[in-house]
Structure formats: structure tokens, C-alpha cells
Design a protein around this motif. Structure first.
Motif, PDB file in Angstrom:
ATOM      1  N   VAL A   1      37.008  18.412 -33.060  1.00  0.00           N
ATOM      2  CA  VAL A   1      36.954  19.534 -32.105  1.00  0.00           C
ATOM      3  C   VAL A   1      36.476  20.766 -32.865  1.00  0.00           C
ATOM      4  CG1 VAL A   1      38.763  18.838 -30.466  1.00  0.00           C
ATOM      5  CG2 VAL A   1      39.390  20.095 -32.513  1.00  0.00           C
ATOM      6  N   ASP A   2      36.020  21.773 -32.135  1.00  0.00           N
ATOM      7  CA  ASP A   2      35.508  22.968 -32.783  1.00  0.00           C
ATOM      8  C   ASP A   2      36.001  24.186 -31.998  1.00  0.00           C
ATOM      9  OD1 ASP A   2      34.129  25.009 -33.924  1.00  0.00           O
ATOM     10  OD2 ASP A   2      32.124  24.232 -33.492  1.00  0.00           O
ATOM     11  N   LEU A   3      37.185  24.657 -32.346  1.00  0.00           N
ATOM     12  CA  LEU A   3      37.785  25.765 -31.598  1.00  0.00           C
ATOM     13  C   LEU A   3      37.106  27.092 -31.944  1.00  0.00           C
ATOM     14  CD1 LEU A   3      41.590  24.838 -31.797  1.00  0.00           C
ATOM     15  CD2 LEU A   3      39.928  24.279 -30.027  1.00  0.00           C
ATOM     16  N   LYS A   4      36.491  27.135 -33.118  1.00  0.00           N
ATOM     17  CA  LYS A   4      35.908  28.387 -33.587  1.00  0.00           C
ATOM     18  C   LYS A   4      34.705  28.808 -32.759  1.00  0.00           C
ATOM     19  CE  LYS A   4      36.399  29.868 -38.265  1.00  0.00           C
ATOM     20  NZ  LYS A   4      36.082  29.603 -39.669  1.00  0.00           N
ATOM     21  N   SER A   5      33.816  27.856 -32.466  1.00  0.00           N
ATOM     22  CA  SER A   5      32.593  28.269 -31.761  1.00  0.00           C
ATOM     23  C   SER A   5      32.937  28.754 -30.359  1.00  0.00           C
ATOM     24  CB  SER A   5      31.536  27.162 -31.751  1.00  0.00           C
ATOM     25  OG  SER A   5      32.038  26.029 -31.138  1.00  0.00           O
ATOM     26  N   GLN A   6      33.951  28.159 -29.735  1.00  0.00           N
ATOM     27  CA  GLN A   6      34.366  28.639 -28.413  1.00  0.00           C
ATOM     28  C   GLN A   6      34.945  30.054 -28.509  1.00  0.00           C
ATOM     29  OE1 GLN A   6      37.929  27.212 -26.066  1.00  0.00           O
ATOM     30  NE2 GLN A   6      36.282  26.065 -25.095  1.00  0.00           N
ATOM     31  N   TYR A   7      35.737  30.279 -29.549  1.00  0.00           N
ATOM     32  CA  TYR A   7      36.335  31.607 -29.737  1.00  0.00           C
ATOM     33  C   TYR A   7      35.254  32.665 -29.902  1.00  0.00           C
ATOM     34  CZ  TYR A   7      38.610  35.563 -31.970  1.00  0.00           C
ATOM     35  OH  TYR A   7      39.012  36.831 -32.291  1.00  0.00           O
ATOM     36  N   PHE A   8      34.242  32.365 -30.728  1.00  0.00           N
ATOM     37  CA  PHE A   8      33.197  33.374 -30.954  1.00  0.00           C
ATOM     38  C   PHE A   8      32.420  33.686 -29.673  1.00  0.00           C
ATOM     39  CE2 PHE A   8      33.581  32.255 -35.629  1.00  0.00           C
ATOM     40  CZ  PHE A   8      34.262  33.423 -35.913  1.00  0.00           C
ATOM     41  N   GLU A   9      32.308  32.698 -28.802  1.00  0.00           N
ATOM     42  CA  GLU A   9      31.597  32.879 -27.530  1.00  0.00           C
ATOM     43  C   GLU A   9      32.322  33.896 -26.631  1.00  0.00           C
ATOM     44  OE1 GLU A   9      30.884  28.887 -25.841  1.00  0.00           O
ATOM     45  OE2 GLU A   9      31.206  29.844 -23.892  1.00  0.00           O
ATOM     46  N   ILE A  10      33.648  33.967 -26.725  1.00  0.00           N
ATOM     47  CA  ILE A  10      34.419  34.789 -25.772  1.00  0.00           C
ATOM     48  C   ILE A  10      35.250  35.862 -26.482  1.00  0.00           C
ATOM     49  CG2 ILE A  10      34.565  33.004 -23.984  1.00  0.00           C
ATOM     50  CD1 ILE A  10      37.327  32.258 -25.033  1.00  0.00           C
ATOM     51  N   LYS A  11      34.935  36.071 -27.759  1.00  0.00           N
ATOM     52  CA  LYS A  11      35.778  36.913 -28.618  1.00  0.00           C
ATOM     53  C   LYS A  11      36.072  38.295 -28.020  1.00  0.00           C
ATOM     54  CE  LYS A  11      36.048  38.439 -33.392  1.00  0.00           C
ATOM     55  NZ  LYS A  11      35.497  38.317 -34.735  1.00  0.00           N
ATOM     56  N   GLU A  12      35.014  38.984 -27.555  1.00  0.00           N
ATOM     57  CA  GLU A  12      35.199  40.360 -27.070  1.00  0.00           C
ATOM     58  C   GLU A  12      36.211  40.414 -25.936  1.00  0.00           C
ATOM     59  OE1 GLU A  12      34.267  43.079 -28.513  1.00  0.00           O
ATOM     60  OE2 GLU A  12      33.496  41.701 -30.042  1.00  0.00           O
TER      61      GLU A  12
ATOM     62  N   GLY B   1      53.267  36.750 -23.429  1.00  0.00           N
ATOM     63  CA  GLY B   1      52.228  37.543 -22.764  1.00  0.00           C
ATOM     64  C   GLY B   1      50.838  37.301 -23.331  1.00  0.00           C
ATOM     65  N   ILE B   2      50.744  37.208 -24.647  1.00  0.00           N
ATOM     66  CA  ILE B   2      49.423  37.014 -25.273  1.00  0.00           C
ATOM     67  C   ILE B   2      48.813  35.684 -24.827  1.00  0.00           C
ATOM     68  CG2 ILE B   2      48.302  36.525 -27.498  1.00  0.00           C
ATOM     69  CD1 ILE B   2      49.966  38.798 -28.707  1.00  0.00           C
ATOM     70  N   GLN B   3      49.642  34.664 -24.703  1.00  0.00           N
ATOM     71  CA  GLN B   3      49.110  33.356 -24.266  1.00  0.00           C
ATOM     72  C   GLN B   3      48.630  33.434 -22.820  1.00  0.00           C
ATOM     73  OE1 GLN B   3      48.498  31.689 -26.654  1.00  0.00           O
ATOM     74  NE2 GLN B   3      50.011  32.399 -28.136  1.00  0.00           N
ATOM     75  N   GLY B   4      49.371  34.142 -21.973  1.00  0.00           N
ATOM     76  CA  GLY B   4      48.942  34.314 -20.572  1.00  0.00           C
ATOM     77  C   GLY B   4      47.591  35.014 -20.507  1.00  0.00           C
ATOM     78  N   ALA B   5      47.412  36.023 -21.371  1.00  0.00           N
ATOM     79  CA  ALA B   5      46.162  36.789 -21.382  1.00  0.00           C
ATOM     80  C   ALA B   5      44.995  35.908 -21.840  1.00  0.00           C
ATOM     81  CB  ALA B   5      46.310  37.998 -22.307  1.00  0.00           C
ATOM     82  N   VAL B   6      45.204  35.157 -22.920  1.00  0.00           N
ATOM     83  CA  VAL B   6      44.153  34.276 -23.445  1.00  0.00           C
ATOM     84  C   VAL B   6      43.775  33.224 -22.393  1.00  0.00           C
ATOM     85  CG1 VAL B   6      43.719  32.439 -25.143  1.00  0.00           C
ATOM     86  CG2 VAL B   6      44.745  34.616 -25.880  1.00  0.00           C
ATOM     87  N   LEU B   7      44.811  32.626 -21.795  1.00  0.00           N
ATOM     88  CA  LEU B   7      44.566  31.559 -20.817  1.00  0.00           C
ATOM     89  C   LEU B   7      43.855  32.104 -19.579  1.00  0.00           C
ATOM     90  CD1 LEU B   7      47.953  29.703 -21.299  1.00  0.00           C
ATOM     91  CD2 LEU B   7      45.680  28.748 -21.779  1.00  0.00           C
ATOM     92  N   GLY B   8      44.178  33.347 -19.219  1.00  0.00           N
ATOM     93  CA  GLY B   8      43.520  33.971 -18.064  1.00  0.00           C
ATOM     94  C   GLY B   8      42.027  34.114 -18.289  1.00  0.00           C
ATOM     95  N   VAL B   9      41.640  34.521 -19.497  1.00  0.00           N
ATOM     96  CA  VAL B   9      40.215  34.649 -19.832  1.00  0.00           C
ATOM     97  C   VAL B   9      39.549  33.278 -19.815  1.00  0.00           C
ATOM     98  CG1 VAL B   9      38.594  35.227 -21.693  1.00  0.00           C
ATOM     99  CG2 VAL B   9      40.546  36.743 -21.212  1.00  0.00           C
ATOM    100  N   LYS B  10      40.233  32.293 -20.402  1.00  0.00           N
ATOM    101  CA  LYS B  10      39.618  30.977 -20.553  1.00  0.00           C
ATOM    102  C   LYS B  10      39.527  30.200 -19.236  1.00  0.00           C
ATOM    103  CE  LYS B  10      40.188  28.756 -24.475  1.00  0.00           C
ATOM    104  NZ  LYS B  10      40.817  28.047 -25.608  1.00  0.00           N
ATOM    105  N   LEU B  11      40.508  30.425 -18.347  1.00  0.00           N
ATOM    106  CA  LEU B  11      40.523  29.679 -17.070  1.00  0.00           C
ATOM    107  C   LEU B  11      39.232  29.912 -16.282  1.00  0.00           C
ATOM    108  CD1 LEU B  11      42.032  27.887 -15.025  1.00  0.00           C
ATOM    109  CD2 LEU B  11      43.122  29.949 -14.118  1.00  0.00           C
ATOM    110  N   LYS B  12      38.678  31.137 -16.376  1.00  0.00           N
ATOM    111  CA  LYS B  12      37.457  31.461 -15.629  1.00  0.00           C
ATOM    112  C   LYS B  12      36.281  30.595 -16.077  1.00  0.00           C
ATOM    113  CE  LYS B  12      38.104  35.922 -16.571  1.00  0.00           C
ATOM    114  NZ  LYS B  12      37.706  37.287 -16.833  1.00  0.00           N
ATOM    115  N   ARG B  13      36.367  30.062 -17.283  1.00  0.00           N
ATOM    116  CA  ARG B  13      35.261  29.261 -17.820  1.00  0.00           C
ATOM    117  C   ARG B  13      35.538  27.764 -17.805  1.00  0.00           C
ATOM    118  NH1 ARG B  13      35.364  34.114 -20.302  1.00  0.00           N
ATOM    119  NH2 ARG B  13      33.331  35.048 -20.776  1.00  0.00           N
TER     120      ARG B  13
END
Ligand code: PLP
Length: 368
Positions: free
Chosen positions: A6-17, A233-245
Motif C-alpha cells: 500500500v502507499d499511504l504517502k502518495s494519497q496524503y500528498f494529494e490531499i495534504k492542504e 476530533g482529528i480523526q473525524g476531520a480527516v475522515l470527513g475530507v477523505k469520504l468526499k473522495r
């Protein structure tokens, strides 16, 4: 070229901002536990799986545990599930005080064989946990029918199956309740631990909301002896961003699976069987192959990571020896553990990388 599993880093860089902005909001509001980011995510995830309610917790294991407790599964009860799932499915049953009872699998999908469930039912059976393994739904119609006939609760283990569908219906809305995991490598992964229960029952949703928070709905007043299973809270925020994708990422996984299928079709391997009534979300792309261990070694030597999900079925694990199962109790599940191999699978995997994997498998098979 190396091909990681798996490659979690490339996904992170895609949505980092967007991720950093969302985390910043949580920090600015000091909403570290539950809070708006989690409650918003619960609403959006419930919509996503087409269930009425979603209650966020801090792991998939906790989600399974909460669902069982909410339906009063406990000491003296038996819960039927699959022997080839991750240990947490059985662990949650044990945490509730109940006894896991296994049934063998369908050799093509690796999912629990619904035709074998009725034989395993006793007067103590209280629930069934079908596990949508690798991202493909179990055959839910017969399972729901058997449950109805015997008055059993169905709790879906959807920890590997975010967005999977059965006859056009999202998993997570079919049984009485369902558990999802947001372990980082999952199709929808947090930046730490996370999980969620989905259900259509308001009563069960309210009960789980209390159970995850020390059995209370009003601070310092406790209706149940509960748990600290709250999502951060931080996990909810991260998951909220990722769910859209998630839909876009799921389609990429499905395309990658198709590419693998095409490239491997002429080789001596069995590619995953996606049933016509299913939308498989390919959390894992699992082939069956003779000489599996040697192939895995060969891939490793060529820079390709792979995995085994899972190398030993639960009924043969030391931790569950006390249940009294022996070798050959579930021959199809046991045979599969010797032949399964999970190939690299993630949305960002490129066609070039898939070609490299397929080429290496071909080279190995020609020479062995
Ligand atoms: C099938 C299955 N059930 C349960 C779990 C437990 O989830 P978690 O690791 O979030 O506790 C997992 C994931 O690891 C899983 O794959």
C-alpha cells in the motif's frame, strides 16, 4: 521499480492542504474528542451507506463490540461467523462474553457459505456476523432469511467493505447493524485508529452513543456501565475530507482489479470472483495460486510486496484453542490459507506497476 503493498504517502500528498486545514480547525476549536468534525462525519457516513444512523467509535473492533452489546449479546450466547476473517471479529464476540461459532466458506469468494449456517445454529445462537471479506459482500438474502426464520440478529462486519454493494444496496444498511474500520490502510482510513457502527434503529443508535461514552448521555450521569470508545476530533476531520473522495478511489481500485484480471487471465492463478450481484470494492486483491510461498518470495526478491489475509484461520489460532476445533474442521477455509496471496492494491497504483507484478508472476510460473 519497487511496488509497495500500500502507499499511504502518495494519497496524503494529494490531499495534504485540505487535511491540514481540517486538522487546524479541530485544534483551533480544541474539539479533541467527538465534537463537530465527528458529528458531521457521522451524518455524511450514514448517508454514504444509506443507513439512518452512524455512531463513530475508536476502532472497528470497538464498533463490533458495541453492536453486539447494544443487542444484548453476552454470556451463554453463540455468534456465528467465518473462520478466515481477521481475529478482531472473533475477539469482539469474546469481549461481549459470547462464543464464536464458525462455518466454512465459499471457495470462490472466500466469504461465509450461507448454506452452512443452519447446521451451526443451536438454542444458544443469538447473532450472525457475516464478514464482507476483502471488500465483497456476503450473499446477504439467504443470510437475512435464515436470521429471520431463527430470530437472530445480523451484524455485518463491513470493516473491509466501505462502499461495497449487494444487489445495488450498500453494505452497512442490510443487517440490523454493521461495523466499519478506519484503520489507516482501509479503503477509508483515518490517521490513527477509528471505526463506526451503522444502523437503521434509533433505539440502538442511542444506546451505542451512550455505551461509547461511559454509558452516559448527560455528563456524570450513567445509564449503563459503558466504555471509552469515542472517536477523536482529528480523526473525524480527516475522515470527513477523505469520504468526499471515496467513490473516486473505489473506482480506481476497481479499474486496477480489472487490469490485474486481464493480465493474469492466461496464467495458472485464480483471480478474484466478483459475483454478478455485487460491487466489490477491492480492499484486497487476492489471488489463489499453487506454490504460494515460493511465489511470494520471488516477488519479494523482485521488489514487490504482497500479503497473506490471513495465514492461519481463527479456529486454529492458539488464542481460540479452547473452542475445541481441530484441523479439517473447516477444510475449505483451511485450504484457502495455503493458496491465497494478496497483491499490491490501492487507488494510486499505476498500470505500469500492475504490469510489473503480472510480469513477475508470469516469470515465476514459467520456471516453476
Ligand atoms: C474483517 C475485519 N474485522 C474487524 C477489524 C477490526 O478493525 P480495527 O482494526 O479498526 O479494530 C478489521 C480490521 O482490521 C477487519 O479487517
Amino acid at each position: 521499480m519497487k511496488v509497495p503493498f500500500v502507499d499511504l504517502k502518495s494519497q496524503y500528498f494529494e490531499i495534504k492542504e485540505e487535511i491540514l486545514q481540517a486538522i487546524n480547525n479541530v485544534l483551533d476549536n480544541t474539539a479533541y474528542i467527538l465534537g463537530k468534525s465527528v458529528f458531521d462525519f457521522e451524518k455524511n457516513f450514514a448517508n454514504y451507506v444509506e443507513a439512518n444512523y452512524a455512531i463513530a467509535v475508536n476502532s472497528g473492533t470497538a464498533a463490533l463490540h458495541m453492536a453486539l452489546l447494544a443487542y444484548n449479546v453476552g454470556i451463554g450466547d453463540e455468534v456465528i461467523t467465518a473462520p478466515n476473517t481477521f481475529i478482531a471479529t472473533a475477539g469482539a464476540i469474546s469481549h461481549a462474553g459470547a462464543k464464536p461459532v464458525f462455518v466454512d466458506i465459499e471457495p470462490d469468494t472466500f466469504n461465509m457459505d450461507s448454506a452452512k449456517i443452519e447446521n451451526a445454529i443451536t438454542s444458544n445462537t443469538k447473532a450472525i456476523i457475516p464478514v464482507h471479506l476483502y471488500g465483497q459482500s456476503c450473499n446477504m438474502d439467504p443470510i437475512m432469511e435464515i436470521a429471520k426464520k431463527h430470530n437472530l440478529i445480523v451484524i455485518e462486519d463491513a470493516c473491509q467493505a466501505h462502499g461495497a454493494e449487494y444487489n445495488g444496496q450498500r453494505v452497512g444498511s442490510i443487517g440490523q447493524a454493521a461495523a466499519f474500520s478506519f484503520y489507516p490502510g482501509k479503503n477509508l482510513g483515518a490517521y490513527g485508529e477509528g471505526g463506526i457502527v451503522t444502523t437503521n434503529s434509533e433505539e440502538i443508535a442511542q444506546k451505542i452513543k451512550m455505551l461509547r461514552d461511559h454509558g452516559s448521555s448527560q455528563k456524570y450521569f450513567h445509564q449503563y456501565i459503558g466504555y471509552n470508545y469515542r472517536m477523536e476530533g482529528i480523526q473525524g476531520a480527516v475522515l470527513g475530507v477523505k469520504l468526499k473522495r471515496l467513490e473516486e478511489w473505489t473506482e480506481k481500485r476497481r479499474n486496477n482489479a480489472q487490469t490485474y484480471n486481464n493480465l493474469l487471465s492466461s496464467l495458472e492463478v485464480i483471480t478474484p470472483k466478483e459475483k454478478s450481484y455485487n460491487r466489490h470494492v477491492y480492499h484486497l486483491y487476492v489471488i489463489r495460486v499453487k506454490n504460494r510461498d515460493k511465489l511470494q518470495e520471488y516477488l519479494k526478491e523482485n521488489g514487490i510486496d504482497s500479503g497473506l489475509h490471513y495465514p492461519q484461520p481463527i479456529h486454529l489460532q492458539k488464542a481460540y484453542k479452547f473452542l475445541g476445533y481441530k484441523e479439517n474442521s473447516f477444510p475449505l477455509a483451511e485450504a484457502s490459507t495455503k493458496e491465497i496471496l494478496s497483491l499490491p492494491m490501492y487507488p494510486e497504483l499505476t498500470k505500469e506497476q500492475i504490469k510489473i507484478v503480472a510480469k513477475s508472476i508470469k516469470e515465476f510460473l514459467v520456471n516453476n
